[in-house]
Design an enzyme around this catalytic site. Structure first.
Site, PDB file in Angstrom:
ATOM      1  N   SER A 181      54.282  50.062  36.086  1.00  0.00           N
ATOM      2  CA  SER A 181      53.136  49.253  35.686  1.00  0.00           C
ATOM      3  C   SER A 181      52.909  49.349  34.177  1.00  0.00           C
ATOM      4  O   SER A 181      53.780  48.959  33.402  1.00  0.00           O
ATOM      5  CB  SER A 181      51.913  49.678  36.498  1.00  0.00           C
ATOM      6  OG  SER A 181      50.879  48.735  36.398  1.00  0.00           O
ATOM      7  N   ASP A 282      52.753  40.585  43.931  1.00  0.00           N
ATOM      8  CA  ASP A 282      52.109  41.178  42.761  1.00  0.00           C
ATOM      9  C   ASP A 282      51.901  40.095  41.704  1.00  0.00           C
ATOM     10  O   ASP A 282      52.808  39.275  41.478  1.00  0.00           O
ATOM     11  CB  ASP A 282      53.014  42.288  42.212  1.00  0.00           C
ATOM     12  CG  ASP A 282      52.397  43.097  41.079  1.00  0.00           C
ATOM     13  OD1 ASP A 282      51.244  42.828  40.691  1.00  0.00           O
ATOM     14  OD2 ASP A 282      53.083  44.013  40.592  1.00  0.00           O
ATOM     15  N   HIS A 312      50.997  45.141  44.379  1.00  0.00           N
ATOM     16  CA  HIS A 312      51.397  45.932  43.217  1.00  0.00           C
ATOM     17  C   HIS A 312      51.740  47.399  43.488  1.00  0.00           C
ATOM     18  O   HIS A 312      52.743  47.904  42.969  1.00  0.00           O
ATOM     19  CB  HIS A 312      50.278  45.835  42.160  1.00  0.00           C
ATOM     20  CG  HIS A 312      50.568  46.566  40.900  1.00  0.00           C
ATOM     21  ND1 HIS A 312      51.525  46.146  39.994  1.00  0.00           N
ATOM     22  CD2 HIS A 312      50.022  47.698  40.374  1.00  0.00           C
ATOM     23  CE1 HIS A 312      51.546  46.979  38.971  1.00  0.00           C
ATOM     24  NE2 HIS A 312      50.654  47.930  39.174  1.00  0.00           N
TER      25      HIS A 312
END
Length: 340
Positions: A181, A282, A312
């Site tokens: 991320s 996501d 995600h």
């Protein structure tokens, strides 16, 4: 954006009608049992989400390693306090030419997370890929917005090249970098930034980018997955914007390459071979896919994996999602290949 008081939103938060039938059933079951009744991060003060390093339930156990050590490193090029790193060393005898090493940056939207956040991932990589893993505890927004996290990430690499290789008995020819991320954003940025100072930082054999943020100009109006997955659980578009505004309060910086590595204009052909893993559901899927495709167009091997039915945070939910466990295995396989 409305304030928390103005919004007045409170759980439960049932899965949105636009996404619930697309999600993997295992995720839906866990969400309805453990997440639906929790307040969402972007609807409460930052401090309320920093009570521990755990960002979402469902993570698997840490694996035993030979040694875990926290080190404070002094800066060489930027201003600020010392940078904290955590070093995981495998069990058993060190290779004659030194341990391979993986530099890892945790997720959390540049706002949440700390040195504890992805110890499960780090210990898996350490034990199963037989390498030292260095996790970087970079500064967080809003207290320390962009480019503080970039500076801290860079300082860790300067230290590794100047001091870490000898101090930790590492093999400077077997170095990888990665993160998830926001950490994937930082890792990708470091790979590009390294091209400007090849003598000061390691040369990377592999980059492992898991659900990375690569384009901080993306929005529902411009990016397919932002539109398709605008109301996806765990990271809806509104929440991603909340993170972005904390980290990048000046909108003029959103398109700077060190904030949006997809927007680097050159250096793509000199990037390390990549593993890029994204979630089908996501908001960040498209920019991860675009990053892998841009590497491929420039002659760099990029193994792109799209995890079907996943929003995600599947990497951090390896205790309950097979896709999380599979992603850790993909990472280990990439490291083993890179260090061979």
């Amino acid at each position: 954006m409305s304030s928390i008081d103005e919004a007045g939103l409170q759980p439960p938060y049932p899965l949105h009608s636009s996404i619930k039938d697309k999600l993997d059933p295992a995720y839906v079951t866990f969400y309805n049992a453990h997440i639906v009744d929790k307040q969402q991060v972007h609807l409460q003060p930052v401090s309320a989400s920093r009570t521990s390093g755990i960002l979402i339930p469902g993570g698997g156990p840490k694996l035993p390693v030979g040694k875990t050590e926290d080190i404070q490193i002094q800066r060489k090029q930027t201003e600020g306090s010392d940078v904290s790193i955590r070093v995981f060393t495998p069990e058993g005898e060190r290779p004659v030419d030194g341990w391979p090493v993986m530099v890892y940056y945790h997720g959390g939207g540049w706002v949440l997370g700390n040195i504890e956040t992805e110890n499960t991932v780090c210990t898996n990589l350490c034990k199963r890929a037989r390498c030292v893993v260095i996790s970087v505890d970079y500064r967080l927004a809003p207290e320390d917005p962009y480019p503080a996290a970039v500076h801290d990430s860079w300082e860790a690499l300067l230290w590794l090249q100047s001091t870490g290789f000898s101090l930790l008995n590492l093999n400077p020819s077997k170095v990888a970098i990665g993160g998830s991320s926001a950490g994937g954003n930082l890792a990708a940025t470091m790979c590009h930034k390294a091209l400007s100072s090849p003598s000061l930082v390691p040369k990377f054999k592999r980059q492992l980018l898991i659900v990375p943020v690569t384009d901080n100009t993306a929005s529902p109006s411009s990016t397919p997955s932002w539109k398709e997955n605008e109301f996806s659980p765990a990271l809806p578009a509104e929440k991603m914007m909340w993170y972005r505004r904390h980290y990048l309060p000046d909108e003029k910086t959103w398109a700077e390459p060190e904030a949006s590595p997809l927007l680097y204009e050159d250096g793509w052909g000199e990037q390390p071979k990549a593993l890029v893993v994204v979630g089908e559901l996501d908001v960040l899927r498209s920019e991860g896919q675009e990053y892998a495709e841009k590497l491929k167009r420039n002659g760099v091997e990029a193994d792109l994996k799209v995890m079907k039915g996943m929003p995600h945070p599947f990497l951090a939910m390896d205790g309950v999602l097979q896709q999380g466990r599979d992603t850790i295995t993909f990472m280990i396989e990439a490291l083993k290949e890179g260090f061979a």
